[in-house]
Design a protein around this motif. Structure first.
Motif, PDB file in Angstrom:
ATOM      1  N   GLN A 243       0.823  -1.202   0.000  1.00  0.00           N
ATOM      2  CA  GLN A 243       0.000   0.000   0.000  1.00  0.00           C
ATOM      3  C   GLN A 243       0.866   1.265   0.000  1.00  0.00           C
ATOM      4  O   GLN A 243       0.474   2.300  -0.521  1.00  0.00           O
ATOM      5  CB  GLN A 243      -0.907  -0.023   1.240  1.00  0.00           C
ATOM      6  CG  GLN A 243      -2.020   0.988   1.178  1.00  0.00           C
ATOM      7  CD  GLN A 243      -3.108   0.697   2.203  1.00  0.00           C
ATOM      8  OE1 GLN A 243      -3.011  -0.240   2.972  1.00  0.00           O
ATOM      9  NE2 GLN A 243      -4.140   1.521   2.212  1.00  0.00           N
ATOM     10  N   SER A 244       2.079   1.155   0.595  1.00  0.00           N
ATOM     11  CA  SER A 244       2.894   2.352   0.798  1.00  0.00           C
ATOM     12  C   SER A 244       3.615   2.825  -0.465  1.00  0.00           C
ATOM     13  O   SER A 244       3.579   3.993  -0.814  1.00  0.00           O
ATOM     14  CB  SER A 244       3.903   2.097   1.916  1.00  0.00           C
ATOM     15  OG  SER A 244       4.513   0.841   1.721  1.00  0.00           O
ATOM     16  N   LYS A 245       4.263   1.884  -1.179  1.00  0.00           N
ATOM     17  CA  LYS A 245       5.028   2.342  -2.348  1.00  0.00           C
ATOM     18  C   LYS A 245       4.432   1.749  -3.631  1.00  0.00           C
ATOM     19  O   LYS A 245       4.887   0.723  -4.129  1.00  0.00           O
ATOM     20  CB  LYS A 245       6.522   1.999  -2.208  1.00  0.00           C
ATOM     21  CG  LYS A 245       6.816   0.550  -1.786  1.00  0.00           C
ATOM     22  CD  LYS A 245       8.307   0.272  -1.922  1.00  0.00           C
ATOM     23  CE  LYS A 245       8.733  -1.153  -1.637  1.00  0.00           C
ATOM     24  NZ  LYS A 245       8.062  -2.257  -2.146  1.00  0.00           N
ATOM     25  N   ARG A 246       3.386   2.406  -4.113  1.00  0.00           N
ATOM     26  CA  ARG A 246       2.733   1.893  -5.306  1.00  0.00           C
ATOM     27  C   ARG A 246       3.242   2.648  -6.525  1.00  0.00           C
ATOM     28  O   ARG A 246       3.295   3.874  -6.518  1.00  0.00           O
ATOM     29  CB  ARG A 246       1.221   2.045  -5.176  1.00  0.00           C
ATOM     30  CG  ARG A 246       0.481   1.187  -6.161  1.00  0.00           C
ATOM     31  CD  ARG A 246      -0.942   0.962  -5.737  1.00  0.00           C
ATOM     32  NE  ARG A 246      -1.029   0.355  -4.398  1.00  0.00           N
ATOM     33  CZ  ARG A 246      -1.934  -0.554  -4.064  1.00  0.00           C
ATOM     34  NH1 ARG A 246      -2.805  -0.956  -4.937  1.00  0.00           N
ATOM     35  NH2 ARG A 246      -1.972  -1.036  -2.850  1.00  0.00           N
ATOM     36  N   SER A 247       3.636   1.895  -7.550  1.00  0.00           N
ATOM     37  CA  SER A 247       4.164   2.576  -8.728  1.00  0.00           C
ATOM     38  C   SER A 247       3.275   2.298  -9.935  1.00  0.00           C
ATOM     39  O   SER A 247       2.615   1.260 -10.014  1.00  0.00           O
ATOM     40  CB  SER A 247       5.595   2.109  -8.997  1.00  0.00           C
ATOM     41  OG  SER A 247       5.597   0.716  -9.167  1.00  0.00           O
ATOM     42  N   TYR A 248       3.292   3.206 -10.862  1.00  0.00           N
ATOM     43  CA  TYR A 248       2.453   3.082 -12.057  1.00  0.00           C
ATOM     44  C   TYR A 248       2.856   1.888 -12.896  1.00  0.00           C
ATOM     45  O   TYR A 248       4.027   1.713 -13.239  1.00  0.00           O
ATOM     46  CB  TYR A 248       2.573   4.369 -12.885  1.00  0.00           C
ATOM     47  CG  TYR A 248       1.936   4.250 -14.253  1.00  0.00           C
ATOM     48  CD1 TYR A 248       0.558   4.059 -14.376  1.00  0.00           C
ATOM     49  CD2 TYR A 248       2.705   4.313 -15.407  1.00  0.00           C
ATOM     50  CE1 TYR A 248      -0.028   3.927 -15.628  1.00  0.00           C
ATOM     51  CE2 TYR A 248       2.125   4.192 -16.658  1.00  0.00           C
ATOM     52  CZ  TYR A 248       0.761   4.007 -16.760  1.00  0.00           C
ATOM     53  OH  TYR A 248       0.178   3.866 -17.987  1.00  0.00           O
ATOM     54  N   HIS A 249       1.901   1.059 -13.207  1.00  0.00           N
ATOM     55  CA  HIS A 249       2.123  -0.042 -14.153  1.00  0.00           C
ATOM     56  C   HIS A 249       1.183   0.130 -15.329  1.00  0.00           C
ATOM     57  O   HIS A 249       1.592   0.209 -16.470  1.00  0.00           O
ATOM     58  CB  HIS A 249       1.907  -1.390 -13.447  1.00  0.00           C
ATOM     59  CG  HIS A 249       2.005  -2.575 -14.373  1.00  0.00           C
ATOM     60  ND1 HIS A 249       0.899  -3.227 -14.857  1.00  0.00           N
ATOM     61  CD2 HIS A 249       3.086  -3.204 -14.911  1.00  0.00           C
ATOM     62  CE1 HIS A 249       1.296  -4.226 -15.666  1.00  0.00           C
ATOM     63  NE2 HIS A 249       2.609  -4.217 -15.706  1.00  0.00           N
TER      64      HIS A 249
END
Ligand SMILES: *Cc1c(COP(=O)(O)O)cnc(C)c1O
Length: 392
Positions: A243-249
């Motif tokens: 939840q904390s480090k979500r990156s665009y995929h």
């Protein structure tokens, strides 16, 4: 030139999917779109993950909906778990086992087929023999609920056989999830995929998947990259993972996920076991009514799917005409046969929100009228009466 707004009619969907969608789910879709990296949206994604764990009966951390239909869940399992040269045992007793083979071959894997007659459950003896003959197989794949034939196979036993041989199991639960018991952890399934438009009664276009730790370590320890960039779970995890480090995929289908969230909430409210018994009861009522009309099931009673009723077309009936009259005059969709079953069977779905008393009685009544119109001699009203007796 101007086009008109598209105005679909209100149909009753009793085919092999999509199934009827509750207005709560449709209304959820109409809520305002927010950004897919919006903290509020991410919070909802976390809830979807835990609701899916409930639906699949699993603690697997890697449980999420892939942003494309059930077929992509199938593809995700194969492309992530198989590498060129791997051997996979595939059980086929209908259309979808054949698609598994196509997927395996495109991964450069070798497919060992265990074939059963269409309309029959997967034969455990054949599965066991194949596992013994191919101890080097990496995985065993099978369809729990064959939507093309209305057959349910013994998933717990099949997964148990694979586990005994130290072979990973891949299960198709597209039609079974939320309609009949699916217990991923209890049964020891390593990878599973499903769809949203069958017994979850959500909009089509999403595919819930779940991988256990063993499957996850196979994926992270691959020698070759997953050939599909979009379905590479190593990358998807960066988006759906923590939840904390979500990156665009990719951009999640925001509003479709609102719909899934709501349909899973409805499942939670009803209770999984209650949903399973509702599917069973409506199936029994439909069966009673169809049998009174002389319509026979094509699957042995022990192997029938309550959510997909495959029945033989009565003698002397123009089956395509029956389906089009039901659609045009009654706004009722039932399914035709697929592949070798085309023209021989109808597939009457009672999936998710479509599995209710109103639909059972409506379908029996409509089908009876149409068959009477085609000259069959039937005792008018008897089918509905037989179904009502089951509800009493
Ligand atoms: C419907 C179905 C699929 C494919 O799902 P889509 O959402 O149509 O791509 C796969 N397997 C089974 C058993 C199905 O019934």
């Amino acid at each position: 030139m101007s086009t008109h707004a598209f105005s679909p009619p209100q149909r009753t969907l009793m085919g092999p999917g999509p199934s009827d969608i509750h207005h709560r789910v449709l209304l959820a879709m109409a809520k305002p779109t927010i950004g897919h990296l919006d903290p509020l949206f991410i919070g909802m994604m976390e809830e979807i993950k835990s609701l899916l764990q409930m639906a699949f009966q699993t603690q697997n951390a890697l449980t999420l909906p892939i942003s494309s239909p059930g077929s992509s869940g199938m593809e995700a399992c194969f492309v992530n778990l198989l590498e060129p040269g791997d051997k996979v045992i595939i059980c086929q007793n209908g259309v979808f086992g054949g698609r598994m083979k196509e997927n395996a071959l495109r991964c450069g894997a070798k497919a060992i087929m265990v074939e059963d007659e269409w309309g029959k459950a997967i034969d455990l003896n054949k599965v066991e023999a194949s596992l013994k003959q191919h101890p080097d197989a990496k995985a065993l794949a099978f369809v729990h609920a064959e939507t093309s034939t209305g057959v349910q196979s013994d998933a717990r036993a099949i997964a148990g056989l694979a586990q005994k041989q130290g072979v990973m199991s891949i299960m198709d639960a597209v039609t079974s999830l939320a309609g009949t018991p699916v217990e991923i952890d209890e049964w020891g399934i390593d990878a599973v995929y499903s769809g949203t438009q069958k017994c979850l009664s959500c909009v089509p276009g999403l595919s819930p998947v779940s991988f256990n730790e063993c499957a996850q370590s196979v994926i992270s320890g691959r020698k070759t990259p997953v050939q599909s960039w979009f379905l590479d779970m190593n990358l998807v995890m960066g988006y759906w993972g923590s939840q904390s480090k979500r990156s665009y995929h990719h951009t999640a289908p925001v509003n479709s996920l609102y719909a899934l969230h709501e349909s899973l909430r409805m499942l939670e409210e009803e209770g999984l076991e209650n949903a399973w018994s509702r599917h069973e009861q409506n199936h029994q009522a439909l069966r009673a009514g169809l049998e009174v009309m002389g319509i026979q099931f094509v699957v042995d009673s022990a192997d029938r799917l309550p959510q997909l009723n495959a029945v033989a077309i009565p003698e002397g009936v123009d089956e395509a005409q029956v389906r089009s009259t039901l659609l045009n005059d009654y706004d009722l969709e039932i399914g035709a046969g697929l592949g070798p079953m085309a023209g021989k069977i109808w597939r009457i779905g009672l999936m998710g929100y479509a599995s209710r008393k109103r639909n059972v009685l409506f379908c029996l009544n409509s089908l009876e009228s149409v068959l009477l119109g085609q000259g069959l001699s039937l005792d008018a009203g008897a089918a509905v009466k037989a179904a009502l007796a089951v509800y009493q």
